[in-house]
Design an enzyme around this catalytic site. Sequence first.
Site, mmCIF file in Angstrom:
data_model
loop_
_atom_site.group_PDB
_atom_site.id
_atom_site.type_symbol
_atom_site.label_atom_id
_atom_site.label_comp_id
_atom_site.label_asym_id
_atom_site.label_seq_id
_atom_site.Cartn_x
_atom_site.Cartn_y
_atom_site.Cartn_z
ATOM 1 N N ASP A 66 61.676 0.910 60.365
ATOM 2 C CA ASP A 66 62.759 1.969 60.379
ATOM 3 C C ASP A 66 62.829 3.098 59.281
ATOM 4 O O ASP A 66 62.919 2.234 58.140
ATOM 5 C CB ASP A 66 64.335 1.149 60.459
ATOM 6 C CG ASP A 66 65.529 2.032 60.905
ATOM 7 O OD1 ASP A 66 65.533 3.136 60.552
ATOM 8 O OD2 ASP A 66 66.390 1.176 61.685
ATOM 9 N N VAL B 239 68.721 9.206 64.698
ATOM 10 C CA VAL B 239 69.370 8.071 64.058
ATOM 11 C C VAL B 239 68.603 6.622 65.057
ATOM 12 O O VAL B 239 67.983 6.944 65.991
ATOM 13 C CB VAL B 239 70.697 8.211 64.226
ATOM 14 C CG1 VAL B 239 71.435 9.320 63.281
ATOM 15 C CG2 VAL B 239 71.434 8.367 65.754
ATOM 16 N N THR B 240 68.956 5.762 64.660
ATOM 17 C CA THR B 240 68.235 4.377 64.913
ATOM 18 C C THR B 240 68.412 4.190 66.298
ATOM 19 O O THR B 240 67.359 3.889 66.766
ATOM 20 C CB THR B 240 68.788 3.195 63.919
ATOM 21 O OG1 THR B 240 68.605 3.575 62.494
ATOM 22 C CG2 THR B 240 68.078 2.076 64.375
ATOM 23 N N PHE B 241 69.440 3.775 66.795
ATOM 24 C CA PHE B 241 69.844 3.288 68.120
ATOM 25 C C PHE B 241 69.077 4.347 69.224
ATOM 26 O O PHE B 241 68.309 3.584 70.323
ATOM 27 C CB PHE B 241 71.116 2.705 68.423
ATOM 28 C CG PHE B 241 71.182 1.102 68.166
ATOM 29 C CD1 PHE B 241 70.906 0.974 66.633
ATOM 30 C CD2 PHE B 241 71.707 0.385 68.814
ATOM 31 C CE1 PHE B 241 70.958 -0.412 66.431
ATOM 32 C CE2 PHE B 241 72.118 -0.909 68.403
ATOM 33 C CZ PHE B 241 71.611 -1.390 67.310
ATOM 34 N N HIS C 132 65.148 4.144 69.005
ATOM 35 C CA HIS C 132 64.620 3.049 69.179
ATOM 36 C C HIS C 132 64.539 2.771 70.735
ATOM 37 O O HIS C 132 63.637 2.293 71.431
ATOM 38 C CB HIS C 132 65.365 1.696 68.641
ATOM 39 C CG HIS C 132 64.438 1.517 67.410
ATOM 40 N ND1 HIS C 132 65.089 2.018 66.221
ATOM 41 C CD2 HIS C 132 63.679 0.795 66.899
ATOM 42 C CE1 HIS C 132 64.500 1.543 65.064
ATOM 43 N NE2 HIS C 132 63.450 1.002 65.654
#
Length: 418
Positions: A55, A89-91, A94
């Site tokens: 991340d 951004v992360t979610f 992913h």
Amino acid sequence: MSRFLVSGLALVAALAVASCAGAPASTASVTQSPVVSAVATQADRPDPVILISIDGFRPDYLGRGATPVMDGLVAGGAFGPMRPSFPSVTFPNHYTLVTGLHPDHHGIVGNRFTDAELGVFTMASKESGFWDQAEPIWVSAEKAGVRTGTMFWPGSEVEIHGVRPSRWEPFDQSMSGDARVDRILSWLDLPADQRPRFETLYFDIVDSAGHRHGPDAAETRAAVASVDASIGRLVEGLKARGLYDRTLLVLVSDHGMAATSPDRVVWIDDIIDPAALQIGYGGAVLTADPAPGREAEVQQKLVGRHPHMECWNKADVPARLVYGSNPRVARIVCLVETGWLTATRDRPVTRPGGAHGYDNQAPAMQALFIAHGPGVIPGRRLTDLDSVDVQPFLARMLGVTAPQGDGRAEDTLPVTTQ
């Protein structure tokens, strides 16, 4: 991007030369035209395939002396910067990596958003309905009879379309990187009829350090070195089991990181009364709905260009961002200049640090891609790689059919002609 139907009958390699800042100097550059080749036989396929996410890892963290293991994987494999999806951004990213769809198409449109029926989504949400607009690669694999094991990947704790990974772990941030590695190695020690052929592994400490201290801080470098050591532990564990030469390692990140400062803040209060907004997400990207009865005020004061920020109605978001058609996207979307943050006076930015969420084409937001192992041509440099291209690559290497995504067959993918 055109949609691309993944097939287990073909491997596509669109190979190009590119220079990337921070790449290890030992990596060779190769020029080759796109080719299409037959898929390897089942016996020749990688086993296992391990997808590793670091991340917040920028490609230019490589080659600075803190990543000897990853630098070695680059030298013996394929490497390139990878464009994340917006918002970076992360979610959302992913889920893009494992579904081959942009957030606007897979439904995880932010780290926080509102669904009209399900309510507010946060990174702790476990309701299956938030995730079922798409099919992640572990679901495709399990449906094809390929066992999977996921270590902390966003969405992997949830039953999606009635399917879970054969092995999975609930997220525990306190679990060390080495312990995470040992867990997925232990799954490879299971009897053949229980052992996963596809595994995921997730590291979060580089992102955490980047947020707290900035991308160029000593603390971030230390986090990078720690993750590199854990990957080294994985490599040695695979070698001890006689699996290394059979393993395809795919290392990715979800986004990069930009340095931020209290001197670079867009104050919402200077544009509009914050009470006129129901802010869904703020900081490096701003999404908001007008408060009831204040729609006209929001249109007049917020929508449009501002110093270091531009805001649109969701229907008018530039097409290149592939964002705004999903009902979960807030009515107002604001693109913030890289390195700047949005804030309100009652919650000011008080110290330097790092952030992401910016324009997905910004250099500081570029993500990592490394592939090493069977089916990868050593020394490849890749260009124009997009995060939506990872899922079809994984599906082909696993020999499973996955749903149509947003990836393109002509995008650069590191596979051999046999």
